[in-house]
Motif scaffolding. Structure first.
Motif, mmCIF file in Angstrom:
data_model
loop_
_atom_site.group_PDB
_atom_site.id
_atom_site.type_symbol
_atom_site.label_atom_id
_atom_site.label_comp_id
_atom_site.label_asym_id
_atom_site.label_seq_id
_atom_site.Cartn_x
_atom_site.Cartn_y
_atom_site.Cartn_z
ATOM 1 N N SER A 141 0.811 -1.228 0.000
ATOM 2 C CA SER A 141 0.000 0.000 0.000
ATOM 3 C C SER A 141 0.844 1.278 0.000
ATOM 4 O O SER A 141 0.300 2.376 0.034
ATOM 5 C CB SER A 141 -1.003 -0.004 1.151
ATOM 6 O OG SER A 141 -0.335 -0.021 2.382
ATOM 7 N N VAL A 142 2.174 1.164 -0.076
ATOM 8 C CA VAL A 142 2.981 2.334 -0.418
ATOM 9 C C VAL A 142 2.692 2.746 -1.859
ATOM 10 O O VAL A 142 2.886 3.896 -2.238
ATOM 11 C CB VAL A 142 4.510 2.085 -0.248
ATOM 12 C CG1 VAL A 142 4.868 1.933 1.206
ATOM 13 C CG2 VAL A 142 4.965 0.861 -1.026
ATOM 14 N N GLY A 154 -2.734 1.506 5.558
ATOM 15 C CA GLY A 154 -3.234 1.852 4.226
ATOM 16 C C GLY A 154 -4.743 2.036 4.219
ATOM 17 O O GLY A 154 -5.279 2.971 3.612
ATOM 18 N N ASN A 155 -5.437 1.148 4.908
ATOM 19 C CA ASN A 155 -6.901 1.164 4.855
ATOM 20 C C ASN A 155 -7.475 2.426 5.494
ATOM 21 O O ASN A 155 -8.338 3.083 4.923
ATOM 22 C CB ASN A 155 -7.438 -0.094 5.560
ATOM 23 C CG ASN A 155 -8.812 -0.509 5.067
ATOM 24 O OD1 ASN A 155 -9.231 -0.147 3.956
ATOM 25 N ND2 ASN A 155 -9.514 -1.272 5.886
ATOM 26 N N ILE A 156 -6.976 2.788 6.656
ATOM 27 C CA ILE A 156 -7.509 3.981 7.331
ATOM 28 C C ILE A 156 -7.209 5.235 6.492
ATOM 29 O O ILE A 156 -8.065 6.125 6.362
ATOM 30 C CB ILE A 156 -6.965 4.096 8.780
ATOM 31 C CG1 ILE A 156 -7.730 5.180 9.555
ATOM 32 C CG2 ILE A 156 -5.468 4.351 8.821
ATOM 33 C CD1 ILE A 156 -7.447 5.167 11.061
ATOM 34 N N ALA A 182 3.814 1.532 6.906
ATOM 35 C CA ALA A 182 4.243 2.342 5.760
ATOM 36 C C ALA A 182 3.453 3.643 5.668
ATOM 37 O O ALA A 182 3.977 4.670 5.258
ATOM 38 C CB ALA A 182 4.077 1.533 4.476
ATOM 39 N N ARG A 183 2.184 3.609 6.044
ATOM 40 C CA ARG A 183 1.334 4.801 5.910
ATOM 41 C C ARG A 183 1.120 5.495 7.262
ATOM 42 O O ARG A 183 0.058 6.085 7.513
ATOM 43 C CB ARG A 183 -0.013 4.408 5.303
ATOM 44 C CG ARG A 183 0.086 3.946 3.852
ATOM 45 C CD ARG A 183 0.113 5.140 2.912
ATOM 46 N NE ARG A 183 0.273 4.725 1.519
ATOM 47 C CZ ARG A 183 0.368 5.580 0.505
ATOM 48 N NH1 ARG A 183 0.309 6.878 0.720
ATOM 49 N NH2 ARG A 183 0.525 5.141 -0.717
ATOM 50 N N TRP A 184 2.093 5.396 8.103
ATOM 51 C CA TRP A 184 2.026 5.918 9.475
ATOM 52 C C TRP A 184 1.623 7.401 9.486
ATOM 53 O O TRP A 184 0.641 7.802 10.109
ATOM 54 C CB TRP A 184 3.404 5.736 10.108
ATOM 55 C CG TRP A 184 3.517 6.026 11.568
ATOM 56 C CD1 TRP A 184 2.792 6.907 12.307
ATOM 57 C CD2 TRP A 184 4.442 5.391 12.471
ATOM 58 N NE1 TRP A 184 3.206 6.881 13.609
ATOM 59 C CE2 TRP A 184 4.215 5.962 13.739
ATOM 60 C CE3 TRP A 184 5.439 4.432 12.341
ATOM 61 C CZ2 TRP A 184 4.955 5.584 14.863
ATOM 62 C CZ3 TRP A 184 6.161 4.059 13.455
ATOM 63 C CH2 TRP A 184 5.920 4.624 14.705
ATOM 64 N N ARG A 185 2.412 8.243 8.783
ATOM 65 C CA ARG A 185 2.157 9.685 8.841
ATOM 66 C C ARG A 185 0.785 10.051 8.298
ATOM 67 O O ARG A 185 0.056 10.860 8.872
ATOM 68 C CB ARG A 185 3.255 10.424 8.061
ATOM 69 C CG ARG A 185 3.666 11.699 8.758
ATOM 70 C CD ARG A 185 4.648 12.534 7.955
ATOM 71 N NE ARG A 185 4.247 12.694 6.581
ATOM 72 C CZ ARG A 185 5.078 12.602 5.538
ATOM 73 N NH1 ARG A 185 6.342 12.326 5.725
ATOM 74 N NH2 ARG A 185 4.632 12.771 4.312
#
Ligand code: AN7
Length: 360
Positions: free
Chosen positions: A168-169, A204-206, A256-259
């Motif tokens: 999901s990056v 990624g989902n959120i 990966a989608r932390w920020r």
């Protein structure tokens, strides 16, 4: 038996890209790789609402993403990522995965005629996910490390070689995934819920749901993200080196989608919270036994989080609408179910034995 041919006006669900094409960056001419994913039910759950918020008038709905073609929410993003990979001329795709991304990538790659490599953490992937990835013909590579190690490896190899990365990056994953928000709004009659609850692993989902709600313009929910206590980097605000949880799907220490997830949580006035494995299992049992909805353990994390926040008084359930995304099907992880849901009763094949059992 004779079946009439499909008509152009056929009501067949075309998959999420075709269904929401005007909201997505795919033009009419693009050949779409789809398994007719999406259109999953939004199940009203009044008994569960009463169990977690008695007398509150909470309107609770379950978005049952386990009913997607490969048994998880990942198919929404994967139709977009694989469609784009084909458009760019890729011949091979790769991902690291706790299992569901692997199965989804393997299926859509098969459908597109691409080679697919998946890196999974050895011994930490649920049986149904491993079985499916192998069945779809992916190169399943079992590494003696975590998901986070695998993600590092696939990021590096795709810089060195002409292989498309479908974790999901990859922004196309989020483009497809955000259709979940469109569907929820449509299913609720054109209005976003007050609360949108879901598990958070790689985040990624959120991130995608938030993009979707914003783009659709029919109201914004507050986001409630649940992380497993042993794998809660976003809650703790630091990388977790050795994440541990029985909810193996979200056994991730460095999302990966932390920020982007933190931004979405902030913008929505949301909450991210850690729940124990015991609370996840309790929510998992409640879904199955109170509403008849069987999910894999990680998928119960959204309910565990909502239940915790209502119990702590952080969320006022009164007359609110809440949607819980149930990310993966229960049959993904038969091992945990057999270990945790009790044993079958063994009886001789005799009617007397059954009578005795019933009168016990
Ligand atoms: C059932 O398959 O990361 O926060 O590699 O399988 O978007 O990562 C799976 C994640 C929740 C977390 N529920 O979603 C993978 C993977 C289930 C999942 C999540 C996952 P993200």
């Amino acid at each position: 038996m004779h079946y009439p041919p499909l008509q152009e006006s056929s009501p067949m669900w075309p998959g999420v890209i075709e269904a929401y094409r005007s909201y997505l960056p795919f033009d009419e001419g693009t050949p779409i790789i789809t398994l007719n994913e999406g259109n999953t039910p939004l199940i009203h759950a009044p008994r569960l609402a009463e169990a977690i918020a008695p007398g509150s008038g909470l309107r609770l709905f379950l978005k049952y993403e386990g009913l997607n073609p490969t048994g998880s929410f990942k198919d929404r993003g994967m139709t977009a990522a694989i469609t784009q990979a084909v458009r760019e001329g890729a011949e091979t795709v790769i991902c690291a995965s706790t299992g569901n991304t692997a199965a989804s990538a393997a299926a859509y790659a098969a459908r597109a005629g691409l080679r697919c490599l998946v890196l999974v953490p050895q011994g930490k992937i649920a049986l149904g996910k491993l079985a499916a990835s192998l069945a779809y013909g992916a190169d399943v590579i079992s590494i003696d490390g975590s998901f986070d190690d695998g993600l590092r490896m696939v990021r590096e190899i795709t810089e060195r070689r002409p292989i498309a990365l479908v974790n999901s990056v990859n922004p196309w994953r989020l483009e497809g995934q955000k259709t979940g928000a469109f569907e929820i709004v449509d299913q609720l009659g054109g209005q976003a819920p007050d609360w949108h609850c879901l598990p958070v692993g790689n985040a990624g989902n959120i991130s995608a749901y938030w993009l979707g709600y914003k783009q659709y313009g029919r109201g914004l929910p507050r986001l409630l993200g649940g992380q497993a206590a042993g794998a809660a980097p976003i809650v703790l605000g630091r990388v977790v080196e050795n994440p541990e949880t029985l909810a193996t799907a979200i056994r991730i220490g460095n999302p990966a989608r932390w920020r982007q997830a933190v931004e979405a949580l902030d913008e929505s006035g949301g909450i991210v919270t850690a729940v124990s494995d015991e609370d996840i299992l309790e929510a998992w049992r409640m879904l199955a036994r109170i509403e008849g909805v069987f999910v894999e353990p990680a998928s119960a994390t959204g309910l565990a989080a909502l239940r915790q926040q209502i119990a702590r008084g952080e969320i006022d359930a009164a007359a609110k609408t809440a949607v819980i995304v149930l990310t993966g099907h229960g049959l993904k992880d038969p091992g945990t179910a057999v270990e945790r849901a009790g044993q079958p009763v063994a009886l001789p094949a005799k009617i007397e034995a059954l009578e005795a059992y019933l009168t016990k």
